[in-house]
Design a protein around this motif. Structure first.
Motif, PDB file in Angstrom:
ATOM      1  N   LEU A  12       0.950  -1.101  -0.175  1.00 51.94           N
ATOM      2  CA  LEU A  12       0.116   0.024  -0.060  1.00 51.94           C
ATOM      3  C   LEU A  12       0.870   1.205  -0.069  1.00 51.94           C
ATOM      4  CD1 LEU A  12      -3.112   1.171   0.219  1.00 51.94           C
ATOM      5  CD2 LEU A  12      -2.551   1.085   2.532  1.00 51.94           C
ATOM      6  N   ASN A  13       1.954   1.252   0.568  1.00 47.92           N
ATOM      7  CA  ASN A  13       2.814   2.379   0.836  1.00 47.92           C
ATOM      8  C   ASN A  13       3.372   2.653  -0.304  1.00 47.92           C
ATOM      9  OD1 ASN A  13       2.350   2.926   3.319  1.00 47.92           O
ATOM     10  ND2 ASN A  13       4.378   1.802   4.206  1.00 47.92           N
ATOM     11  N   LYS A  14       3.859   1.789  -1.244  1.00 46.84           N
ATOM     12  CA  LYS A  14       4.374   1.779  -2.508  1.00 46.84           C
ATOM     13  C   LYS A  14       3.404   2.379  -3.687  1.00 46.84           C
ATOM     14  CE  LYS A  14       7.226  -0.945  -5.894  1.00 46.84           C
ATOM     15  NZ  LYS A  14       7.668  -2.247  -6.249  1.00 46.84           N
ATOM     16  N   LYS A  15       2.203   2.203  -3.457  1.00 48.98           N
ATOM     17  CA  LYS A  15       1.276   2.742  -4.449  1.00 48.98           C
ATOM     18  C   LYS A  15       0.830   4.187  -3.911  1.00 48.98           C
ATOM     19  CE  LYS A  15      -0.703  -1.806  -5.656  1.00 48.98           C
ATOM     20  NZ  LYS A  15      -1.619  -2.649  -5.674  1.00 48.98           N
ATOM     21  N   VAL A  16       0.738   4.555  -2.607  1.00 51.35           N
ATOM     22  CA  VAL A  16       0.426   5.621  -2.157  1.00 51.35           C
ATOM     23  C   VAL A  16       1.012   6.672  -1.848  1.00 51.35           C
ATOM     24  CG1 VAL A  16      -1.136   6.623  -0.248  1.00 51.35           C
ATOM     25  CG2 VAL A  16      -1.869   4.355  -1.308  1.00 51.35           C
ATOM     26  N   LEU A  17       2.340   6.099  -1.021  1.00 51.30           N
ATOM     27  CA  LEU A  17       3.171   7.392  -0.746  1.00 51.30           C
ATOM     28  C   LEU A  17       4.337   7.670  -1.693  1.00 51.30           C
ATOM     29  CD1 LEU A  17       3.921   6.234   3.108  1.00 51.30           C
ATOM     30  CD2 LEU A  17       2.206   8.027   2.273  1.00 51.30           C
ATOM     31  N   PRO A  18       4.734   8.985  -1.756  1.00 48.84           N
ATOM     32  CA  PRO A  18       5.828   9.208  -2.678  1.00 48.84           C
ATOM     33  C   PRO A  18       7.330   8.673  -2.398  1.00 48.84           C
ATOM     34  CG  PRO A  18       5.623  11.117  -1.145  1.00 48.84           C
ATOM     35  CD  PRO A  18       4.584   9.961  -0.782  1.00 48.84           C
ATOM     36  N   SER A  19       7.802   8.357  -3.523  1.00 48.65           N
ATOM     37  CA  SER A  19       9.269   7.584  -3.501  1.00 48.65           C
ATOM     38  C   SER A  19      10.424   8.827  -3.797  1.00 48.65           C
ATOM     39  CB  SER A  19       9.376   6.543  -4.780  1.00 48.65           C
ATOM     40  OG  SER A  19      10.744   6.213  -4.525  1.00 48.65           O
ATOM     41  N   TYR A  20      10.742   9.187  -2.542  1.00 50.81           N
ATOM     42  CA  TYR A  20      11.845  10.316  -2.796  1.00 50.81           C
ATOM     43  C   TYR A  20      12.987   9.853  -3.201  1.00 50.81           C
ATOM     44  CZ  TYR A  20       8.523  12.706   0.262  1.00 50.81           C
ATOM     45  OH  TYR A  20       7.128  13.210   0.765  1.00 50.81           O
ATOM     46  N   SER A  21      13.509   8.598  -3.277  1.00 55.98           N
ATOM     47  CA  SER A  21      14.841   8.250  -3.833  1.00 55.98           C
ATOM     48  C   SER A  21      14.630   8.362  -5.498  1.00 55.98           C
ATOM     49  CB  SER A  21      15.076   6.921  -3.736  1.00 55.98           C
ATOM     50  OG  SER A  21      14.019   5.895  -4.173  1.00 55.98           O
ATOM     51  N   LYS A  22      13.608   8.048  -6.065  1.00 61.91           N
ATOM     52  CA  LYS A  22      13.419   8.347  -7.392  1.00 61.91           C
ATOM     53  C   LYS A  22      13.286   9.838  -8.063  1.00 61.91           C
ATOM     54  CE  LYS A  22      10.629   3.873  -8.180  1.00 61.91           C
ATOM     55  NZ  LYS A  22       9.555   3.465  -8.597  1.00 61.91           N
ATOM     56  N   LYS A  23      12.651  10.718  -6.925  1.00 65.92           N
ATOM     57  CA  LYS A  23      12.774  12.268  -7.039  1.00 65.92           C
ATOM     58  C   LYS A  23      14.260  12.645  -6.998  1.00 65.92           C
ATOM     59  CE  LYS A  23       7.870  12.508  -6.073  1.00 65.92           C
ATOM     60  NZ  LYS A  23       6.974  13.283  -5.198  1.00 65.92           N
ATOM     61  N   GLY A  24      14.996  11.837  -6.550  1.00 70.10           N
ATOM     62  CA  GLY A  24      16.492  12.441  -6.083  1.00 70.10           C
ATOM     63  C   GLY A  24      16.577  13.406  -5.000  1.00 70.10           C
ATOM     64  N   LEU A  25      15.966  13.243  -3.988  1.00 72.81           N
ATOM     65  CA  LEU A  25      15.710  13.932  -2.547  1.00 72.81           C
ATOM     66  C   LEU A  25      16.872  13.890  -1.841  1.00 72.81           C
ATOM     67  CD1 LEU A  25      13.875  16.003  -0.824  1.00 72.81           C
ATOM     68  CD2 LEU A  25      13.297  13.800   0.416  1.00 72.81           C
ATOM     69  N   GLN A  26      17.521  14.693  -1.406  1.00 75.26           N
ATOM     70  CA  GLN A  26      18.633  14.880  -0.405  1.00 75.26           C
ATOM     71  C   GLN A  26      18.238  14.877   0.806  1.00 75.26           C
ATOM     72  OE1 GLN A  26      21.513  18.076  -1.865  1.00 75.26           O
ATOM     73  NE2 GLN A  26      21.800  17.099  -3.765  1.00 75.26           N
ATOM     74  N   ILE A  27      18.603  13.902   1.668  1.00 75.83           N
ATOM     75  CA  ILE A  27      18.091  13.699   2.925  1.00 75.83           C
ATOM     76  C   ILE A  27      18.596  15.085   3.836  1.00 75.83           C
ATOM     77  CG2 ILE A  27      18.644  12.660   5.199  1.00 75.83           C
ATOM     78  CD1 ILE A  27      17.205  10.947   3.425  1.00 75.83           C
ATOM     79  N   GLU A  28      19.621  15.965   3.442  1.00 74.38           N
ATOM     80  CA  GLU A  28      19.800  17.021   4.132  1.00 74.38           C
ATOM     81  C   GLU A  28      18.978  18.244   3.921  1.00 74.38           C
ATOM     82  OE1 GLU A  28      22.307  16.097   1.744  1.00 74.38           O
ATOM     83  OE2 GLU A  28      22.974  14.377   3.052  1.00 74.38           O
TER      84      GLU A  28
END
Length: 50
Positions: A12-28
């Motif tokens: 469910l999380n995979k379908k509903v919540l955004p994937s920040y790794s694919k968007k290239g989000l930096q943790i900092e």
């Protein structure tokens, strides 16, 4: 039973919540909400794999 629930949550999380790794989000540079979502997804995944 517990593992089945966490596996369902992970799907469910995979379908509903955004994937920040694919968007290239930096943790900092992530906001508190984004960090909370990342932590929640990691917690569910860890419990699904146990």
């Amino acid at each position: 039973m517990k593992k089945l629930i966490f596996k369902s949550l992970a799907r469910l999380n995979k379908k509903v919540l955004p994937s920040y790794s694919k968007k290239g989000l930096q943790i900092e540079k992530a906001s508190k909400l984004q960090l909370a979502i990342i932590a929640y997804r990691a917690w569910v995944l860890k419990n699904a794999l146990k």
